[in-house]
Design a protein around this motif. Structure first.
Motif, PDB file in Angstrom:
ATOM      1  N   GLY A 208      40.933  49.365  36.393  1.00  9.61           N
ATOM      2  CA  GLY A 208      41.383  48.272  37.241  1.00  9.61           C
ATOM      3  C   GLY A 208      41.680  48.702  38.663  1.00  9.61           C
ATOM      4  O   GLY A 208      41.350  47.993  39.619  1.00  9.61           O
ATOM      5  N   SER A 209      42.283  49.875  38.809  1.00  9.97           N
ATOM      6  CA  SER A 209      42.612  50.343  40.160  1.00  9.97           C
ATOM      7  C   SER A 209      41.352  50.700  40.939  1.00  9.97           C
ATOM      8  O   SER A 209      41.315  50.555  42.171  1.00  9.97           O
ATOM      9  N   LEU A 210      40.305  51.149  40.239  1.00  6.98           N
ATOM     10  CA  LEU A 210      39.030  51.418  40.915  1.00  6.98           C
ATOM     11  C   LEU A 210      38.438  50.127  41.466  1.00  6.98           C
ATOM     12  O   LEU A 210      37.989  50.076  42.614  1.00  6.98           O
ATOM     13  N   PHE A 211      38.432  49.076  40.643  1.00  8.91           N
ATOM     14  CA  PHE A 211      37.925  47.784  41.105  1.00  8.91           C
ATOM     15  C   PHE A 211      38.743  47.274  42.284  1.00  8.91           C
ATOM     16  O   PHE A 211      38.193  46.803  43.282  1.00  8.91           O
ATOM     17  N   ALA A 212      40.050  47.358  42.153  1.00  5.90           N
ATOM     18  CA  ALA A 212      40.921  46.847  43.211  1.00  5.90           C
ATOM     19  C   ALA A 212      40.700  47.579  44.526  1.00  5.90           C
ATOM     20  O   ALA A 212      40.831  46.994  45.604  1.00  5.90           O
ATOM     21  N   GLY A 213      40.361  48.857  44.428  1.00  2.00           N
ATOM     22  CA  GLY A 213      40.114  49.654  45.627  1.00  2.00           C
ATOM     23  C   GLY A 213      38.707  49.527  46.172  1.00  2.00           C
ATOM     24  O   GLY A 213      38.354  50.199  47.144  1.00  2.00           O
ATOM     25  N   GLY A 214      37.880  48.680  45.536  1.00  5.05           N
ATOM     26  CA  GLY A 214      36.510  48.496  46.014  1.00  5.05           C
ATOM     27  C   GLY A 214      35.613  49.682  45.772  1.00  5.05           C
ATOM     28  O   GLY A 214      34.641  49.893  46.516  1.00  5.05           O
ATOM     29  N   LYS A 235      31.021  49.075  22.579  1.00 10.77           N
ATOM     30  CA  LYS A 235      32.217  49.871  22.323  1.00 10.77           C
ATOM     31  C   LYS A 235      33.457  49.178  22.882  1.00 10.77           C
ATOM     32  O   LYS A 235      33.450  48.660  23.994  1.00 10.77           O
ATOM     33  N   VAL A 236      34.519  49.170  22.071  1.00 11.52           N
ATOM     34  CA  VAL A 236      35.742  48.491  22.455  1.00 11.52           C
ATOM     35  C   VAL A 236      36.204  48.982  23.836  1.00 11.52           C
ATOM     36  O   VAL A 236      36.172  50.181  24.131  1.00 11.52           O
ATOM     37  N   GLY A 237      36.603  48.045  24.676  1.00 14.20           N
ATOM     38  CA  GLY A 237      36.934  48.346  26.068  1.00 14.20           C
ATOM     39  C   GLY A 237      35.916  47.783  27.034  1.00 14.20           C
ATOM     40  O   GLY A 237      36.157  47.720  28.246  1.00 14.20           O
ATOM     41  N   SER A 238      34.774  47.323  26.508  1.00 18.98           N
ATOM     42  CA  SER A 238      33.737  46.746  27.362  1.00 18.98           C
ATOM     43  C   SER A 238      34.141  45.367  27.886  1.00 18.98           C
ATOM     44  O   SER A 238      33.923  45.046  29.061  1.00 18.98           O
ATOM     45  N   TYR A 239      34.719  44.560  27.011  1.00 18.92           N
ATOM     46  CA  TYR A 239      35.116  43.207  27.414  1.00 18.92           C
ATOM     47  C   TYR A 239      36.119  43.216  28.580  1.00 18.92           C
ATOM     48  O   TYR A 239      35.942  42.452  29.546  1.00 18.92           O
ATOM     49  N   PRO A 240      37.163  44.055  28.553  1.00 17.87           N
ATOM     50  CA  PRO A 240      38.054  44.088  29.712  1.00 17.87           C
ATOM     51  C   PRO A 240      37.328  44.458  31.013  1.00 17.87           C
ATOM     52  O   PRO A 240      37.685  43.955  32.080  1.00 17.87           O
ATOM     53  N   LEU A 241      36.323  45.320  30.922  1.00 21.75           N
ATOM     54  CA  LEU A 241      35.554  45.667  32.120  1.00 21.75           C
ATOM     55  C   LEU A 241      34.793  44.452  32.645  1.00 21.75           C
ATOM     56  O   LEU A 241      34.676  44.261  33.861  1.00 21.75           O
ATOM     57  N   ALA A 242      34.283  43.632  31.713  1.00 22.14           N
ATOM     58  CA  ALA A 242      33.563  42.432  32.133  1.00 22.14           C
ATOM     59  C   ALA A 242      34.494  41.466  32.859  1.00 22.14           C
ATOM     60  O   ALA A 242      34.109  40.841  33.857  1.00 22.14           O
ATOM     61  N   VAL A 243      35.718  41.346  32.367  1.00 18.11           N
ATOM     62  CA  VAL A 243      36.699  40.463  33.011  1.00 18.11           C
ATOM     63  C   VAL A 243      37.046  41.000  34.404  1.00 18.11           C
ATOM     64  O   VAL A 243      37.095  40.239  35.389  1.00 18.11           O
ATOM     65  N   LEU A 244      37.268  42.289  34.499  1.00 14.27           N
ATOM     66  CA  LEU A 244      37.554  42.902  35.799  1.00 14.27           C
ATOM     67  C   LEU A 244      36.384  42.715  36.761  1.00 14.27           C
ATOM     68  O   LEU A 244      36.570  42.398  37.945  1.00 14.27           O
ATOM     69  N   ALA A 245      35.179  42.931  36.255  1.00 13.52           N
ATOM     70  CA  ALA A 245      33.996  42.807  37.100  1.00 13.52           C
ATOM     71  C   ALA A 245      33.854  41.374  37.628  1.00 13.52           C
ATOM     72  O   ALA A 245      33.540  41.162  38.807  1.00 13.52           O
ATOM     73  N   ARG A 246      34.072  40.394  36.771  1.00 19.76           N
ATOM     74  CA  ARG A 246      33.954  39.013  37.220  1.00 19.76           C
ATOM     75  C   ARG A 246      34.991  38.705  38.299  1.00 19.76           C
ATOM     76  O   ARG A 246      34.679  38.078  39.329  1.00 19.76           O
ATOM     77  N   TYR A 247      36.226  39.132  38.100  1.00 19.48           N
ATOM     78  CA  TYR A 247      37.288  38.844  39.070  1.00 19.48           C
ATOM     79  C   TYR A 247      36.977  39.487  40.421  1.00 19.48           C
ATOM     80  O   TYR A 247      37.254  38.901  41.481  1.00 19.48           O
ATOM     81  N   HIS A 248      36.396  40.690  40.385  1.00 22.96           N
ATOM     82  CA  HIS A 248      36.134  41.424  41.628  1.00 22.96           C
ATOM     83  C   HIS A 248      34.705  41.247  42.142  1.00 22.96           C
ATOM     84  O   HIS A 248      34.296  41.958  43.071  1.00 22.96           O
ATOM     85  N   HIS A 249      33.967  40.319  41.549  1.00 22.51           N
ATOM     86  CA  HIS A 249      32.605  39.981  41.999  1.00 22.51           C
ATOM     87  C   HIS A 249      31.685  41.201  41.971  1.00 22.51           C
ATOM     88  O   HIS A 249      30.920  41.450  42.910  1.00 22.51           O
TER      89      HIS A 249
END
Length: 353
Positions: A208-214, A235-249
């Motif tokens: 999450g901090s990587l996404f937030a930092g661009g 593999k478990v943990g993929s779905y949260p990455l998808a949510v983060l990716a969508r939020y950060h475009h």
């Protein structure tokens, strides 16, 4: 016999695991000595050939292999393909030796096809990255392990990153450690280092901090099963990455062969998610490092005795969070039931011709 690279021993040791019968291969699959959807399909096909060559009950072996791990659809596909070839040969009058040779030929054909699919996925994936992210310098985040260790070739999602690296357009590969079994830390980092790629390992909860930092330009993952509607089990943990990716475009891209698409599974809710033992969460497994009082493969407790653990091996990402699915037959974007069906139909026509 079937000789495998024991992935539970990596990166500390490159150790061969010899399977002399189907039950040994089933155990290797369940313990993750061999893993990764495409490779499981190949291993399953070779397992059928092994049972036939050893004179065992091929029907029984095929059933055990196909059900060794429920989520990865490629495993059952590979088993069914070699099993069908064997049964057709028997029906046509072949003796046991010739029927075993036919099953082995089917396994080898699948192996070769997967290597070619890997090459084509890498090309399609790199073209998509360049289209979405013109100018190169891609900073890609990946999860779990999707390289040569899961494939007959150079992998799925990792193969795309490797292709970008080879043409000088990969700036950084961000590697999720992938808890609880650390396939990213142990296996993806191992493959990235061997290929001279610029990579950085991070804990899963640091993404999450990587996404937030661009710092992330795209997410690349593989898949163990893709439902008919485009839902992706990985593999478990993929779905949260998808949510983060969508939020950060940020583009969220799934790379998998057409054999991972399962038209018989209508949607994400219909995907059976493998539940693994709680000890994988409550203990830290020691795959190769000698620790006093702990055998290799044993665990060091990190939670109080009796702690209950929730340990799904996979999670499911809905199609609306997936930017594109990259296969050897091309790219589906946007991800829709109709688009996937058209791709699968095209794939069958290519195979038949």
């Amino acid at each position: 016999m079937l000789v495998l690279l024991d992935q539970t021993r990596l990166p500390g040791e490159e150790t061969e695991l010899v399977c002399t019968d189907a039950p040994a291969l089933v155990q290797a699959i369940r313990t993750l000595a061999v893993r990764g959807a495409p490779l499981l399909g190949i291993a399953g096909a070779y397992g059928v050939a092994l049972a036939a060559a050893r004179g065992f009950d091929v029907d029984e072996a095929a059933d055990a292999l196909a059900n060794a791990r429920p989520t990865a659809v490629n495993l059952a596909y590979g088993v069914r393909r070699a099993h069908a070839a064997y049964r057709d040969a028997v029906t046509a009058g072949a003796d046991a030796t010739d029927a075993a040779r036919v099953a082995l030929a089917a396994a080898r054909a699948l192996h070769q096809e997967d290597a070619e699919a890997s090459r084509r996925m890498a090309a399609h994936g790199l073209a998509l990255l360049d289209e979405l992210l013109p100018g190169g310098g891609h900073r890609v985040l990946t999860h779990c392990n999707t390289g040569a260790l899961v494939s007959g070739g150079e992998g799925t999602a990792f193969a795309v990153a490797l292709a970008a690296h080879r043409v000088g357009r990969l700036r950084r590969l961000w590697v999720d450690e992938t808890r609880p079994l650390l396939q990213g830390a142990r296996l993806t980092a191992y493959e990235a280092a061997r290929n001279g790629m610029a990579y950085t390992l991070l804990t899963d909860n640091a993404a999450g901090s990587l996404f937030a930092g661009g710092e992330v330009d795209a997410v690349l993952i593989g898949a163990d099963r893709i439902a008919a509607d485009g839902s992706v089990a990985n593999k478990v943990g993929s779905y949260p990455l998808a949510v983060l990716a969508r939020y950060h475009h940020v583009p969220f891209i799934v790379v998998a062969p057409v054999t991972t698409v399962d038209p018989e599974t209508p949607d994400g809710a219909s995907i059976e998610v493998e539940q693994r033992g709680g000890h994988e969460v409550t203990e830290v497994t020691v795959p190769f490092v000698p620790v006093t009082g702990v055998e290799a493969g044993g665990g060091i407790p990190v939670a109080p005795l009796g702690t209950q653990a929730y340990n799904p091996a996979f999670d499911v990402t809905p199609p609306e969070l997936v930017t594109a699915i990259v296969t050897e037959e091309g790219v589906v974007s946007p991800v829709t039931r109709e688009g996937l069906a058209e791709l699968c139909a095209r794939s069958r026509q290519v195979t038949i011709s």
